[in-house]
Motif scaffolding. Structure first.
Motif, PDB file in Angstrom:
ATOM      1  N   TYR C  29       0.826  -1.210   0.000  1.00 26.51           N
ATOM      2  CA  TYR C  29       0.000   0.000   0.000  1.00 26.51           C
ATOM      3  C   TYR C  29       0.857   1.255   0.000  1.00 26.51           C
ATOM      4  O   TYR C  29       0.572   2.219  -0.696  1.00 26.51           O
ATOM      5  N   GLY C  30       1.895   1.239   0.759  1.00 26.10           N
ATOM      6  CA  GLY C  30       2.732   2.421   0.860  1.00 26.10           C
ATOM      7  C   GLY C  30       3.396   2.782  -0.458  1.00 26.10           C
ATOM      8  O   GLY C  30       3.546   3.946  -0.799  1.00 26.10           O
ATOM      9  N   GLY C 167      16.404  -0.621  -0.935  1.00 27.16           N
ATOM     10  CA  GLY C 167      15.491  -0.128   0.083  1.00 27.16           C
ATOM     11  C   GLY C 167      15.244   1.366  -0.066  1.00 27.16           C
ATOM     12  O   GLY C 167      14.113   1.833   0.045  1.00 27.16           O
ATOM     13  N   LYS C 168      16.287   2.100  -0.340  1.00 24.93           N
ATOM     14  CA  LYS C 168      16.127   3.547  -0.489  1.00 24.93           C
ATOM     15  C   LYS C 168      15.299   3.864  -1.726  1.00 24.93           C
ATOM     16  O   LYS C 168      14.472   4.768  -1.722  1.00 24.93           O
ATOM     17  N   ALA C 169      15.527   3.074  -2.778  1.00 25.08           N
ATOM     18  CA  ALA C 169      14.759   3.295  -4.003  1.00 25.08           C
ATOM     19  C   ALA C 169      13.276   3.052  -3.734  1.00 25.08           C
ATOM     20  O   ALA C 169      12.415   3.811  -4.171  1.00 25.08           O
ATOM     21  N   ILE C 170      12.998   1.997  -2.991  1.00 24.59           N
ATOM     22  CA  ILE C 170      11.611   1.685  -2.666  1.00 24.59           C
ATOM     23  C   ILE C 170      10.974   2.836  -1.891  1.00 24.59           C
ATOM     24  O   ILE C 170       9.870   3.280  -2.184  1.00 24.59           O
ATOM     25  N   ARG C 171      11.687   3.324  -0.904  1.00 19.61           N
ATOM     26  CA  ARG C 171      11.146   4.414  -0.102  1.00 19.61           C
ATOM     27  C   ARG C 171      10.967   5.681  -0.931  1.00 19.61           C
ATOM     28  O   ARG C 171      10.020   6.425  -0.756  1.00 19.61           O
ATOM     29  N   ALA C 172      11.888   5.887  -1.868  1.00 24.38           N
ATOM     30  CA  ALA C 172      11.777   7.069  -2.725  1.00 24.38           C
ATOM     31  C   ALA C 172      10.548   6.969  -3.610  1.00 24.38           C
ATOM     32  O   ALA C 172       9.791   7.931  -3.754  1.00 24.38           O
ATOM     33  N   VAL C 173      10.341   5.814  -4.188  1.00 25.63           N
ATOM     34  CA  VAL C 173       9.182   5.621  -5.057  1.00 25.63           C
ATOM     35  C   VAL C 173       7.899   5.799  -4.272  1.00 25.63           C
ATOM     36  O   VAL C 173       6.921   6.357  -4.763  1.00 25.63           O
ATOM     37  N   ALA C 174       7.900   5.352  -3.030  1.00 26.36           N
ATOM     38  CA  ALA C 174       6.710   5.499  -2.195  1.00 26.36           C
ATOM     39  C   ALA C 174       6.377   6.971  -1.991  1.00 26.36           C
ATOM     40  O   ALA C 174       5.218   7.359  -1.928  1.00 26.36           O
ATOM     41  N   GLN C 175       7.417   7.791  -1.902  1.00 32.20           N
ATOM     42  CA  GLN C 175       7.179   9.216  -1.665  1.00 32.20           C
ATOM     43  C   GLN C 175       6.743   9.934  -2.928  1.00 32.20           C
ATOM     44  O   GLN C 175       5.821  10.721  -2.919  1.00 32.20           O
ATOM     45  N   ASN C 176       7.437   9.683  -4.008  1.00 36.10           N
ATOM     46  CA  ASN C 176       7.145  10.423  -5.236  1.00 36.10           C
ATOM     47  C   ASN C 176       7.651   9.676  -6.454  1.00 36.10           C
ATOM     48  O   ASN C 176       8.787   9.824  -6.858  1.00 36.10           O
ATOM     49  N   ALA C 177       6.763   8.887  -7.034  1.00 39.47           N
ATOM     50  CA  ALA C 177       7.171   8.031  -8.146  1.00 39.47           C
ATOM     51  C   ALA C 177       7.642   8.828  -9.353  1.00 39.47           C
ATOM     52  O   ALA C 177       8.591   8.457 -10.034  1.00 39.47           O
ATOM     53  N   GLU C 188       8.798   0.832 -12.544  1.00 37.60           N
ATOM     54  CA  GLU C 188       8.042  -0.400 -12.768  1.00 37.60           C
ATOM     55  C   GLU C 188       8.719  -1.588 -12.086  1.00 37.60           C
ATOM     56  O   GLU C 188       8.063  -2.445 -11.498  1.00 37.60           O
ATOM     57  N   ARG C 189      10.042  -1.612 -12.190  1.00 38.38           N
ATOM     58  CA  ARG C 189      10.787  -2.703 -11.552  1.00 38.38           C
ATOM     59  C   ARG C 189      10.582  -2.678 -10.043  1.00 38.38           C
ATOM     60  O   ARG C 189      10.422  -3.708  -9.402  1.00 38.38           O
ATOM     61  N   ILE C 190      10.629  -1.476  -9.501  1.00 36.58           N
ATOM     62  CA  ILE C 190      10.451  -1.342  -8.057  1.00 36.58           C
ATOM     63  C   ILE C 190       9.053  -1.801  -7.667  1.00 36.58           C
ATOM     64  O   ILE C 190       8.865  -2.504  -6.659  1.00 36.58           O
ATOM     65  N   TYR C 191       8.058  -1.409  -8.463  1.00 35.61           N
ATOM     66  CA  TYR C 191       6.691  -1.841  -8.178  1.00 35.61           C
ATOM     67  C   TYR C 191       6.603  -3.365  -8.187  1.00 35.61           C
ATOM     68  O   TYR C 191       6.014  -3.980  -7.299  1.00 35.61           O
ATOM     69  N   THR C 192       7.168  -3.949  -9.227  1.00 32.74           N
ATOM     70  CA  THR C 192       7.132  -5.405  -9.344  1.00 32.74           C
ATOM     71  C   THR C 192       7.795  -6.043  -8.136  1.00 32.74           C
ATOM     72  O   THR C 192       7.251  -6.962  -7.516  1.00 32.74           O
ATOM     73  N   PHE C 193       8.961  -5.550  -7.816  1.00 32.58           N
ATOM     74  CA  PHE C 193       9.701  -6.134  -6.707  1.00 32.58           C
ATOM     75  C   PHE C 193       8.937  -5.986  -5.396  1.00 32.58           C
ATOM     76  O   PHE C 193       8.841  -6.919  -4.612  1.00 32.58           O
ATOM     77  N   THR C 194       8.398  -4.776  -5.173  1.00 32.48           N
ATOM     78  CA  THR C 194       7.665  -4.540  -3.923  1.00 32.48           C
ATOM     79  C   THR C 194       6.455  -5.438  -3.807  1.00 32.48           C
ATOM     80  O   THR C 194       6.173  -5.987  -2.743  1.00 32.48           O
TER      81      THR C 194
END
Lengths: 256, 324, 291
Positions: C29-30, C167-177, C188-194
């Protein structure tokens, strides 16, 4: 004659004071401008007046009637309506239906033939041919006009305009400014407008209030405010440089 | 033609009225004209009920945009309230149904008023909670539901036969209500809430009142359906009435038919009933998976379900039509 | 008094597992702003996976955890890449994603019915009934192991999110894709991975839950709700927030069983959920973004 009164309104978000003991008055038939740098609390103030957000302290009155504590739709029924800085049309409804919502749910005077009322407002803002289109197909200025028509359809006594002119080209800006004057002159609606296209705001406002960091730092006629040292330091100085001579733009040339 | 028009409200299109009257007449006459087997006669009765519930679910799910996964709570509350009233021989027999509807509507209002202020997924998940909590608690409230073993009513074959027409006219009322709501002030208000609840309030829409009202109506209709369902089977039990599967069925019917359209959910209900019959006969153990698959397919390929397909065909036939 | 302590301890043990279970939902969700309604489905899959490997291959369920992780991750990637990816983002996609993932859950439930019947199953090992005495209370060995594993995973998770580039990339995407796209991160890769990662967590949690409680194909609905309560209460992102919220839920549950008649305890989680959603939708810590 005072129509709308904001008395010592404050709003805090956690530790941040977005609006700090602001008081102002809107006289009947007046166009009051509000200016200030980004983050000065202008839109927050509008949200409080319009009832979408409660104040942390202070109150808002329309005539003798206390608006604070009413929900947003209650404030609209009382006769005060706002537009949004970033337009928010109902994307699932046509242009006509958007305005009809305003007519159907506005102050009681407008409700008896909402569709006819909606058509009138669309004609007034010049969107009549687009009545059956969806908002997605409209240009930005058309969507701003839609937002305006929808607000007008609620039959307000007070109209809160949040940056209706920003973002459109100079020709459209002049049209919008004219429209705003007509709204006050011909329909007797009192207006508070937030704007950062200074030329437009200065040329159409009767009085101007300046906010900075949530506080009111100046108030008066446009010509006076422009010369106020506090205002220049806080805001106009940078703006003067940034807007490539916006104050000296064509609209300022035409000001009375 | 123009003199006729005077008598019909402005929002009612003559074409729709004509189709509606014709359909009602045909369905009313059907059992007299065609020799229906008792099975088919009964299946049609149930179908009318399901269509009505799908239409009513759509008022809150499609018009207001708040997807409820817990509507079985009202179906069950209405069903058991009606059954209890029937057991106490409250007469005539349709009064218990109305009673069931009122109780169900009130229940919907009770849990809905605080939770409707939640948007989207928050509301939907809350409804899963409401549905399940209702099931758990009421299953054990013997005084109301008779416990896990449920309630039995005296069997009345005569009544069951005539339920066909009662269900049909119930459906007719719900269909009229559906059309009326959509074209009324309430309908437009709901659609604006669905699009942007804050902007709707900012132009005067009484958000709380509209949502509460429509949930009450939706719950009441589903409650009446529960009551008729109880009369139909002469026996109801909590796991069936309040079950998650039942809540799922309401969502599914509306989604297949077209969430948010006026009559789409009715079409979805018809498909659902036919599908169920087919599955019970041939692949009873696959029904959940098939429902799931349908949901996935509809969401990915045609968000408005069957209605969406119809609109596509219509657009191809009349390309000069403006925005829908 | 001793009873109270025992209950408290068992609540703490359960909280560890709940926190891990909820984190999978919160992560998805995040980052993707999608409520994974299939969360319960994957929990159920995890339980059956553990059961199956134990029954058929004799593998100790706790040792199957890595398998659950891999199966969960792969399933998540497939669900995202094959289905979720095609949904419209933003408010329009909200309802759609709910229905889509709900559909997937129904399919999984059906598969479970076909494979394993609707009867209750349980994972029983030789040591399932063993107890260990801690602070004067007898605690189930299983619960202790589950707590230890969950705690370890949560610590590893926290390290992953704060110390690694991923991990930082994931958190960054969560804040502002959008900003991330501009910065060259493959969103997209981060979304898939998450999505895969969140699904893996759910599956692992399911396996662990399966060692503690009986389950059948309908398993997971209650856990989905509990996860949601924890996510909403604890805010998104901080492992600490999730842990505290999980503890609160576990304590409420454990004492509800003590104080309420049996038929009401099932409703506790749901009632708590509704109350939390009404009174603290911003969570205890007011956080809404992974950070």
């Amino acid at each position: 004659m005072t129509l709308l009164r904001v008395e010592n309104v404050s709003k805090s978000f956690g530790g941040l004071k977005a609006v700090d003991q602001v008081s102002l008055e809107l006289r009947k038939g007046e166009i009051l401008g509000i200016i200030g740098p980004n983050g000065a609390g202008k839109t927050t103030l509008f949200s409080i007046i319009a009832g979408s957000m409660p104040a942390s302290a202070g109150a808002v009155f329309l005539g003798e009637r206390r608006l604070s504590g009413l929900r947003a739709n209650g404030v609209v029924a009382a006769g005060v309506v706002r537009t949004h800085q970033i337009v928010r049309p109902f994307t699932n409804l046509t242009v006509l239906e958007n305005v009809t919502v305003g007519a159907m749910f506005g102050s009681p005077s407008t409700r008896h033939n909402p569709r006819a009322r909606a058509h009138e407002e669309l004609a007034f803002v010049g969107l009549a041919e687009r009545a059956h289109h969806l908002p997605a197909g409209l240009t930005l200025v058309a969507r701003k006009r839609l937002e305006l028509a929808r607000a007008l359809a609620t039959g307000p006594k007070v109209l809160l305009l949040d940056e209706v002119i920003a973002g459109v080209n100079p020709v459209e800006a002049i049209e919008m400014t004219k429209l705003i004057r007509v709204i006050r002159d011909q329909r007797g609606i009192s207006i508070i407008m937030i704007e950062h296209i200074l030329a437009a705001l200065m040329s159409v406002s009767d009085r101007v209030v300046v906010l900075d960091y949530g506080k009111k730092i100046a108030e008066g006629k446009p010509a006076e405010v422009v010369r106020d040292a506090k205002v220049i330091t806080a805001y106009l100085g940078e703006e003067h440089a940034k807007s490539n001579g916006g104050i000296r733009g064509p609209a300022a040339e035409k000001s009375p | 033609m123009s003199t006729w028009r005077q008598f019909i409200p402005e929002w009612l299109s003559p074409a729709v009225l004509a189709v509606f009257v014709a359909a009602a007449a045909v369905l009313h006459a059907l059992p007299y004209v065609v020799a229906l087997s008792p099975y088919d006669h009964n299946q049609l009765t149930l179908a009318f009920l399901f269509i009505a519930t799908a239409l009513a679910w759509n008022w809150i799910g499609g018009f207001a945009g708040q997807i409820s996964f817990g509507h079985a709570a009202m179906f069950g509350v209405g069903g058991f309230a009606a059954a209890r009233a029937l057991q106490m021989q409250v007469a005539p027999f349709w009064v218990p149904w109305l009673l069931g509807g009122l109780v169900a509507g009130a229940y919907g209002l009770a849990w809905g008023h605080p939770t409707l202020r939640l948007r989207g997924p928050y509301f939907s998940i809350a409804t899963i909670g409401v549905g399940e909590a209702t099931r758990l608690v009421l299953t054990y409230w013997q005084g109301f539901t008779g416990g896990a073993s449920g309630l039995a009513l005296p069997i009345n074959a005569q009544l069951k036969y005539s339920l066909y027409w009662y269900a049909l006219y119930f459906l007719a009322l719900v269909a009229i209500a559906s059309y009326a709501i959509r074209n009324s002030r309430l309908g437009l208000g709901l659609l604006s809430i669905k699009s942007d609840v804050e902007a709707a309030a900012d132009v005067g829409v009484p958000v709380v009142f509209c949502q509460d009202l429509v949930l009450f109506l939706s719950g009441a209709v589903v409650g009446v359906a529960g009551g008729i369902y109880a009369s139909y089977f002469s026996f109801i039990e909590p796991s069936d009435m309040f079950g998650f599967d039942r809540s799922i069925s309401f969502v599914l019917m509306a989604v297949i038919g077209g969430v948010g359209t006026v009559f789409g959910p009715g079409l979805g209900a018809v498909v659902f009933v036919l599908l169920r019959q087919f599955l019970i006969a041939s692949y009873p153990q696959l029904y959940l998976g098939l429902y799931g698959l349908l949901l996935v397919l509809v969401v990915l390929f045609e968000p408005l379900g069957i209605s969406g397909l119809i609109f596509r065909v219509a657009r191809r036939l009349r390309p000069h039509r403006g925005a829908t | 008094m001793a009873r109270g302590l025992e209950l408290l301890l068992s609540a703490v043990l359960l909280a560890g597992l709940y926190a891990m279970m909820a984190y999978g939902l919160g992560l998805i969700y995040g980052v993707l702003r999608i409520v994974n309604l299939n969360h319960g489905g994957m929990i159920m899959v995890g339980a059956y996976l553990g059961w199956y490997l134990h029954e058929r291959a004799g593998i100790d369920p706790y040792l199957s955890l890595p398998i659950a992780a891999v199966v969960g991750f792969a399933t998540g990637v497939v669900i995202y890449g094959g289905l979720v990816r095609y949904l419209p983002r933003g408010p329009a996609g909200g309802v759609q994603s709910l229905l889509l993932l709900f559909g997937v859950w129904l399919v999984l439930r059906n598969v479970a019915y076909l494979q394993f019947t609707g009867n209750d199953q349980a994972i029983r090992t030789d040591y399932s009934t063993k107890a260990v005495v801690v602070l004067g209370s007898a605690l189930s060995l299983n619960r202790l192991i589950v707590f230890a594993l969950a705690a370890l995973l949560l610590v590893a998770l926290d390290l992953l999110l704060t110390r690694t580039y991923l991990g930082k990339a994931i958190r960054a995407v969560a804040q502002n894709a959008d900003s991330c796209r501009v910065a060259g991160i493959d969103v997209e890769r981060i979304y898939t991975f998450t999505f895969g990662f969140g699904t893996a967590l759910a599956t692992m949690a399911g396996l662990l839950l399966g060692t503690l409680f009986p389950f059948n194909p309908t398993f997971g609905a209650g856990e989905l709700l509990k996860s949601f309560v924890i996510v909403v209460l604890g805010g998104l992102g901080s492992v600490l927030g999730t842990a505290v919220a999980a503890l609160i839920l576990a304590i409420v549950e454990v004492f509800a069983i003590l104080l309420l008649p049996a038929y009401l305890t099932g409703a506790v989680g749901f009632v708590l959920l509704v109350l939390v959603l009404i009174f603290r939708p911003g969570g205890l810590f007011g956080q809404r973004v992974l950070g």
